[in-house]
Design a protein around this motif. Structure first.
Motif, PDB file in Angstrom:
ATOM      1  N   ARG A 128      28.015  -5.656 -55.175  1.00 32.24           N
ATOM      2  CA  ARG A 128      27.897  -5.557 -56.628  1.00 32.24           C
ATOM      3  C   ARG A 128      28.201  -6.901 -57.286  1.00 32.24           C
ATOM      4  N   SER A 129      29.257  -7.574 -56.831  1.00 35.30           N
ATOM      5  CA  SER A 129      29.590  -8.853 -57.460  1.00 35.30           C
ATOM      6  C   SER A 129      28.718  -9.989 -56.935  1.00 35.30           C
ATOM      7  N   VAL A 130      28.377  -9.914 -55.641  1.00 33.95           N
ATOM      8  CA  VAL A 130      27.551 -10.982 -55.074  1.00 33.95           C
ATOM      9  C   VAL A 130      26.189 -11.015 -55.748  1.00 33.95           C
ATOM     10  N   TYR A 131      25.609  -9.817 -55.959  1.00 33.23           N
ATOM     11  CA  TYR A 131      24.286  -9.759 -56.552  1.00 33.23           C
ATOM     12  C   TYR A 131      24.274 -10.342 -57.961  1.00 33.23           C
TER      13      TYR A 131
ATOM     14  N   PHE B  37      26.163 -12.709 -59.134  1.00 35.14           N
ATOM     15  CA  PHE B  37      26.549 -14.117 -59.214  1.00 35.14           C
ATOM     16  C   PHE B  37      25.423 -15.073 -59.644  1.00 35.14           C
ATOM     17  N   PRO B  38      24.215 -15.003 -59.064  1.00 26.71           N
ATOM     18  CA  PRO B  38      23.172 -15.975 -59.445  1.00 26.71           C
ATOM     19  C   PRO B  38      22.822 -15.925 -60.932  1.00 26.71           C
ATOM     20  N   ALA B  39      23.059 -14.770 -61.567  1.00 27.90           N
ATOM     21  CA  ALA B  39      22.668 -14.623 -62.973  1.00 27.90           C
ATOM     22  C   ALA B  39      23.425 -15.580 -63.883  1.00 27.90           C
ATOM     23  N   VAL B  40      24.544 -16.119 -63.414  1.00 34.65           N
ATOM     24  CA  VAL B  40      25.299 -17.031 -64.283  1.00 34.65           C
ATOM     25  C   VAL B  40      24.892 -18.490 -64.059  1.00 34.65           C
ATOM     26  N   LEU B  41      23.976 -18.736 -63.135  1.00 35.56           N
ATOM     27  CA  LEU B  41      23.567 -20.126 -62.872  1.00 35.56           C
ATOM     28  C   LEU B  41      22.384 -20.500 -63.763  1.00 35.56           C
TER      29      LEU B  41
ATOM     30  N   ALA C  51      17.282 -15.320 -59.048  1.00 39.41           N
ATOM     31  CA  ALA C  51      18.234 -15.862 -60.010  1.00 39.41           C
ATOM     32  C   ALA C  51      18.543 -14.881 -61.136  1.00 39.41           C
ATOM     33  N   THR C  52      17.640 -13.926 -61.397  1.00 44.56           N
ATOM     34  CA  THR C  52      17.839 -13.104 -62.599  1.00 44.56           C
ATOM     35  C   THR C  52      18.020 -11.627 -62.316  1.00 44.56           C
ATOM     36  N   PHE C  53      17.831 -11.185 -61.067  1.00 42.52           N
ATOM     37  CA  PHE C  53      17.839  -9.727 -60.869  1.00 42.52           C
ATOM     38  C   PHE C  53      19.230  -9.121 -61.076  1.00 42.52           C
ATOM     39  N   GLY C  54      20.288  -9.956 -61.050  1.00 44.19           N
ATOM     40  CA  GLY C  54      21.638  -9.438 -61.225  1.00 44.19           C
ATOM     41  C   GLY C  54      21.807  -8.713 -62.549  1.00 44.19           C
ATOM     42  N   MET C  55      21.188  -9.251 -63.597  1.00 44.45           N
ATOM     43  CA  MET C  55      21.298  -8.643 -64.914  1.00 44.45           C
ATOM     44  C   MET C  55      20.630  -7.262 -64.918  1.00 44.45           C
ATOM     45  N   ALA C  56      19.434  -7.189 -64.321  1.00 37.75           N
ATOM     46  CA  ALA C  56      18.727  -5.912 -64.253  1.00 37.75           C
ATOM     47  C   ALA C  56      19.519  -4.905 -63.412  1.00 37.75           C
ATOM     48  N   LEU C  57      20.157  -5.441 -62.369  1.00 39.32           N
ATOM     49  CA  LEU C  57      20.957  -4.580 -61.502  1.00 39.32           C
ATOM     50  C   LEU C  57      22.086  -3.908 -62.284  1.00 39.32           C
TER      51      LEU C  57
END
Lengths: 423, 323
Positions: free
Chosen positions: B136-139, B141-145, B196-202
């Protein structure tokens, strides 16, 4: 999204207006306000630490001639420089003296500049690179640095491949033989970065003088370009051949010239690279990893009988005088101080640039710099600089297609001819 | 505006009720005062919304109209001259711009994949696969880059002599020129963008799952439904609103924020295969000194975004109505 574009447009407009506002504040005081006056210079170099002693020397030289005039240098960020300058030109206020890149950037803006032929007549012989700052026979700026495309080679790699580093290839056949030896030694013959499509520009200008006859070369520069001529076509055929034979580093189309291709050369993975003379990707830049005595410069290998290899270079950057300046003679004097031998020597030594002054002794900077400086006298304008930015953009894409094999040289020449004719 | 006037208007007659009776009694002075009060009450909403409206008119619509107007003028020697539809004809004739529009179409086609990936991963997290807390947290992470950082990282990873090709080489797969092969590069960039962006959708999907009726899942389990059938018949129908929302936001993300990645990773290349309209506009305006042509391209992009935006609003509205 459109809205976002609009917002940024408004933001940029706001910034530009404020930039222009600051320009008006620093504009010269009205004429007749007294004996002391002020000149404002715009550039993107004077803020660099490496240019500090250059500016200092130029200021000192100018102060000797005009002790009561103050000079203010305003260093603008380069990525916004021409935008800010455009606003200043629109309102005919702003700097008295300004820095330009040679070629199109200056020629597009000569309406805002004063011809300075009469003031710089004495410097014409001493300095090189005037063509890039001239239009229709008039000179609009005095060159500070030269930019060109020497062919650098790594003497260590040559030695490892069993070649004599003192005898670089003089003809294309010799080059191909040497490349085969370099490849056998497990290295690339050329470090090539063509991700941005710049690789072909360097290839064309670096090797062109060995392919085109002097007459063809001069015609090309003069605008009479025949894309169907066998020699022009040959340059692009060679471009493809070198890659097909595996003499370039693999993945050239995804390797950035700035700065991955330089890194390949510096780290000894490739024997040759067509580089630059000033600012980046040159003798001093490579010196960080390669000692100066390991870097050599070779003239373009001869491909065609009757071709005379020459160094391809143009004026790099130069200072011009604004049309609206109060005292053109005064501003021109400042330009002359900025191109004095003493100032340019400081610039060459600190900033790592080949200065326009041909009287500077460059022998201490290693054989590469020495070889470049000695080739300046016989040099010619670079072939690709004569092309419009639109044609260059197309040439970049076409060159990538040639490397990947999705376009034939004949079709490429047709496209280039059409684009060159249209612009 | 629509919201504020009913709120203020009904109040006005009520408060004016008092003075109205006094006016009938002949007190003219008070009558004028009340009329003034009534007028100011009537004007109040307009005054209050004026700043917002003026900002929209002055800083958005007016420049927009100027931009459209500008697209009908020429560049260079024809600067300021009216050239009619010349710029638009040039765009239609430019293979590069056609590639850019084609790539927009490609993005739309790839949209289901870009939505399915976070959806599936969120499902696994919801179904508590081993290590779901870490994922959950790893996924996310890229969204903040920032795109520049992501692009630089992948430039190194995907270089021809980079780590990924080395790994592929050890298992016997030949090197792929991820950023140099025109048939591959657009997919590479979209892939990096999705990464890079799927974390937000997740996160949005996980929020949607929290509203999911767990008794339905239990019932499906009791009936012996397989994982695939559970997802297809239970999870997807229950999450239709969330899926619609993610679809819309992912679409917006793909169409508006790819510029940074393209700039860093491909510069529109190789062979111009990764141009998007935004990048084309930037090149024409900044590199080719063709601001009017860039305006024309912006206008085309605006119209495309208008159509896409309206379709999305419709989609969201329909999804909202289902409940």
């Amino acid at each position: 999204m459109k809205q976002r574009t609009l917002w940024s447009a408004v933001l940029v407009a706001g910034l530009t207006v404020s930039g222009c506002g600051s320009a008006t504040r620093t504009a010269p005081s009205p004429a007749g306000s007294g004996t002391s006056s002020k000149l404002v210079v715009w550039d993107w170099k004077s803020g660099d630490a490496t240019a500090a002693s250059y500016i200092e020397k130029a200021k000192a030289d100018f102060a000797k001639k005009h002790p009561d005039v103050t000079v203010e240098f305003v260093a603008q960020p380069f990525d916004q420089y021409y935008t800010l300058l455009g606003t200043a030109i629109q309102s005919s206020t702003g700097p008295d003296v300004m820095l330009f890149n040679g070629g199109g950037q200056l020629r597009d803006r000569v309406d805002a500049l004063l011809p300075i032929d009469e003031y710089v007549a004495e410097d014409r012989q001493r300095l090189a690179g005037w063509d890039a700052f001239s239009k229709d026979g008039k000179v609009y700026a005095a060159p500070v640095t030269l930019q060109g495309h020497p062919i650098y080679y790594n003497k260590e790699v040559y030695e490892k491949a069993g070649l004599d580093p003192a005898k670089p290839p003089a003809t294309w056949d010799e080059l191909m033989t040497d490349c085969a030896a370099v490849k056998k030694a497990g290295k690339s013959c050329f470090a090539l970065g063509n991700k941005e499509g710049f690789g072909i520009q360097f290839f064309l200008s670096g090797l062109g003088s060995g392919v085109l006859t002097p007459q063809e070369y001069d015609d090309w520069i003069a605008g009479k370009r025949d894309w169907t001529s066998p020699h022009v076509k040959q340059i692009f055929t060679l471009w493809k051949d070198v890659n097909d034979k595996g003499y370039n580093n693999p993945g050239a189309n995804s390797t950035a010239m700035f700065n991955d291709s330089w890194a390949i050369f510096q780290s000894g993975k490739a024997a040759n690279v067509i580089g630059l003379m000033s600012d980046i990707g040159h003798w001093k830049d490579f010196g960080e990893f390669l000692p100066p005595d390991k870097i050599g410069v070779m003239p373009a290998p001869v491909v065609t009988d009757g071709a005379t290899p020459s160094l391809a270079y143009d004026g790099g950057i130069g200072y011009g005088v604004a049309k609206w300046t109060k005292d053109p003679k005064l501003a021109a004097d400042l330009v002359r101080s900025l191109t004095s031998t003493e100032a340019l020597t400081a610039f060459y030594a600190k900033a790592g640039a080949i200065a326009s002054d041909t009287t500077i002794d460059a022998s201490q900077s290693g054989p590469a710099a020495g070889a470049i400086v000695s080739a300046i006298k016989g040099g010619k304008p670079a072939l690709h600089v004569a092309l419009s930015s639109k044609t260059l953009d197309l040439m970049g894409r076409v060159s990538q297609k040639l490397l990947s094999g999705s376009l034939t040289v004949d079709k490429a020449m047709d496209q280039m001819a059409a684009a060159d004719k249209a612009s | 505006m629509k919201g504020s006037s009913p709120l203020v208007r009904p109040g006005a007659p009520g408060r004016a009720g008092g003075p109205d009776t006094t006016r009938q009694a002949g007190h003219r002075a008070t009558g004028t005062g009340s009329r003034r009060a009534a007028r100011s009450e009537r004007l109040a909403p307009y005054v209050l919304v004026a700043p917002a409206v003026l900002i929209i008119l002055g800083l958005r619509l007016y420049p927009l109209i100027l931009g459209v107007n500008f697209s009908f003028t020429g560049d260079g020697d024809r600067n300021g001259m009216v050239v009619g539809l010349d710029n638009y004809l040039e765009l239609a004739d430019d293979p590069l711009f056609r590639t850019a529009l084609g790539n927009v179409g490609l993005l739309v086609l790839l949209l289901p994949v870009a939505v399915a990936i976070p959806g599936l991963l969120a499902t696994f997290i919801y179904l508590r696969v081993p290590g779901h807390r870490v994922f959950r947290s790893v996924y996310f992470f890229p969204a903040v880059l920032s795109p520049v950082i992501v692009g630089s990282i992948f430039n190194l990873m995907l270089a021809f002599d980079g780590p990924l090709n080395t790994v592929l080489g050890t298992i016997g797969i030949g090197p792929v020129d991820w950023l140099g092969d025109p048939g591959v590069t657009m997919f590479t960039v979209v892939g990096v963008h999705v990464w890079a962006t799927f974390g937000m959708a997740l996160v949005v999907f996980l929020a949607g799952f929290s509203t999911l009726d767990s008794s339905l899942l239990d019932a499906a389990q009791m009936d012996g439904a397989s994982l695939a059938r559970t997802i297809w018949h239970v999870v997807i129908p229950s999450l239709s609103r969330t899926i619609a929302f993610v679809l819309v936001t992912t679409m917006i993300g793909m169409l508006t924020s790819m510029f940074g990645l393209l700039y860093v990773m491909t510069s529109g290349g190789p062979e111009g295969s990764t141009y998007l309209p935004e990048y084309y506009i930037w090149i024409q305006q900044g590199q080719m000194n063709r601001p009017a042509l860039a305006s024309a391209a912006s206008t085309v992009l605006f119209l495309i975004m208008l159509v896409v935006g309206l379709a999305q609003v419709g989609l969201l509205r329909r999804a909202g109505r289902q409940d």
